[in-house]
Design a protein around this motif. Structure first.
Motif, mmCIF file in Angstrom:
data_model
loop_
_atom_site.group_PDB
_atom_site.id
_atom_site.type_symbol
_atom_site.label_atom_id
_atom_site.label_comp_id
_atom_site.label_asym_id
_atom_site.label_seq_id
_atom_site.Cartn_x
_atom_site.Cartn_y
_atom_site.Cartn_z
ATOM 1 N N GLY A 89 2.166 -11.438 -5.295
ATOM 2 C CA GLY A 89 1.977 -10.236 -6.114
ATOM 3 C C GLY A 89 2.637 -9.081 -5.557
ATOM 4 O O GLY A 89 3.764 -9.207 -4.784
ATOM 5 N N LYS A 90 2.522 -8.166 -6.489
ATOM 6 C CA LYS A 90 3.022 -6.629 -6.091
ATOM 7 C C LYS A 90 2.877 -6.331 -4.641
ATOM 8 O O LYS A 90 3.677 -5.880 -4.172
ATOM 9 N N GLU A 91 1.701 -6.419 -4.054
ATOM 10 C CA GLU A 91 1.424 -5.698 -2.861
ATOM 11 C C GLU A 91 0.628 -6.842 -2.103
ATOM 12 O O GLU A 91 0.360 -6.593 -0.913
ATOM 13 N N TYR B 152 -2.973 -8.326 2.003
ATOM 14 C CA TYR B 152 -2.171 -7.023 1.629
ATOM 15 C C TYR B 152 -0.875 -6.859 2.629
ATOM 16 O O TYR B 152 -1.127 -6.827 3.739
ATOM 17 N N ARG C 253 2.122 4.401 -4.115
ATOM 18 C CA ARG C 253 1.315 4.192 -4.924
ATOM 19 C C ARG C 253 -0.208 3.985 -4.393
ATOM 20 O O ARG C 253 -1.163 4.460 -4.924
ATOM 21 N N THR D 208 6.165 -4.879 2.755
ATOM 22 C CA THR D 208 6.878 -4.610 1.775
ATOM 23 C C THR D 208 5.756 -4.241 0.351
ATOM 24 O O THR D 208 5.555 -4.793 -0.574
ATOM 25 N N CYS D 209 4.942 -3.402 0.670
ATOM 26 C CA CYS D 209 3.956 -2.927 -0.468
ATOM 27 C C CYS D 209 4.399 -1.455 -1.087
ATOM 28 O O CYS D 209 5.221 -0.940 -0.640
ATOM 29 N N ASP D 210 3.954 -1.210 -2.252
ATOM 30 C CA ASP D 210 4.238 0.156 -2.636
ATOM 31 C C ASP D 210 3.327 1.251 -2.023
ATOM 32 O O ASP D 210 2.090 1.551 -2.553
ATOM 33 N N ASP E 163 -7.189 -1.758 -13.968
ATOM 34 C CA ASP E 163 -6.106 -2.363 -14.002
ATOM 35 C C ASP E 163 -6.574 -3.835 -14.944
ATOM 36 O O ASP E 163 -5.949 -4.569 -14.542
#
Ligand SMILES: Nc1ncnc2c1ncn2[C@@H]1O[C@H](COP(=O)(O)OP(=O)(O)OP(=O)(O)O)[C@@H](O)[C@H]1O
Ligand SMILES: [Mg+2]
Length: 236
Positions: free
Chosen positions: A46-48, A66, A75, A70-72, A174
């Motif tokens: 996923g994203k993070e 996590y 955010r 490469t996590c945001d 979310d």
């Protein structure tokens, strides 16, 4: 070599390519503590976070890792700073990612205790969260991919879960058919790392967005309910 061992080895190869030494040590700790026997393979990237299936004695569990690199990060930091439960968090990358995993653990625990249908959290260590698998040996499909056979009951159930969550002092933040699994025609809510308390200045906006997303999903599957009606029911 047994099939399982081969599977583990392959999962480990993918794992080593993606994760740092720090995360590797945490996984070893989970294994030495007997929480899991080993990783079996990716369920999702996923994203993070990367989500793995893992063997734990006689059952399969979910390991959500996590990523530290490469996590945001911006955010994450923005959305945890306003949570009154994490008042003194400084802008240290590793600490923020660890807090993010801890926060999802706490949210799932609180939701579970309130009787909301979420995966039971098992433990967390640093950037890793271990929880029950939703599904039979394999992850259940997302609601967006496996549309409910009884849309009215499914949507009513989701609204009921949102209400319980709200009464317990949490807003998901979310919520959408991406983060709701369809397990035997019952909605199971996942992905609660950004869930927060009503005192968080973002909570109102989160709840309204959740209601909008569920209203849009309802419409898509032929159920008439507006975001405002959902909000009313959740707060009633
Ligand atoms: N407890 C669970 N049981 C079964 N499947 C799960 C579980 N937790 C996560 N998954 C699977 O992994 C996917 C990603 O998990 P999650 O939504 O928590 O992470 P994410 O990093 O937010 O991913 P994304 O960016 O895709 O939203 C889910 O959509 C689901 O398919
Ligand atoms: Mg998700």
């Amino acid at each position: 070599m047994s099939r399982m061992a081969t599977k583990h080895k392959e999962a480990w190869k993918t794992f080593a390519q993606v994760f740092d030494r720090f995360t590797e040590l945490a996984i070893h700790k989970l294994i030495s503590k007997g929480v899991i026997d080993g990783l079996m393979g990716h369920a999702s990237i996923g994203k993070e976070a990367n989500v793995f299936l893992a063997q734990a004695k006689d059952r399969t569990v979910i390991v959500k890792i996590y990523r530290l690199s490469t996590c945001d990060f911006t955010r994450m930091y923005t959305f945890i700073r306003t949570d009154p439960r994490f008042p003194k968090l400084n802008r240290q990358r590793r600490k923020v990612v660890f807090a993010w995993a801890q926060r999802e653990f706490r949210n799932l625990m609180k939701a579970r205790e309130a009787g909301v249908r979420v995966p039971t959290p098992i433990t967390h260590i640093n950037n890793i969260l271990v929880m029950d698998l939703v599904g039979d040996a394999m992850p259940a499909a997302k609601a967006k991919d496996q549309l409910p056979q009884k849309p009215d009951a499914f949507i009513a159930d989701i609204i009921g879960q949102m209400r319980k969550l709200y009464k317990a002092g949490l807003v998901h933040g979310d919520l959408s058919p991406y983060n709701i699994l369809n397990q035997h025609e019952k909605p199971v809510i996942i992905d609660m790392s950004q869930s927060t308390t009503p005192e968080d200045p973002n909570a109102k906006e989160f709840l309204e967005r959740d209601a909008k997303n569920i209203a849009a999903f309802a419409k898509k599957i032929g159920v008439e309910v507006t975001a405002d009606e959902i909000l009313q029911k959740v707060k009633a």
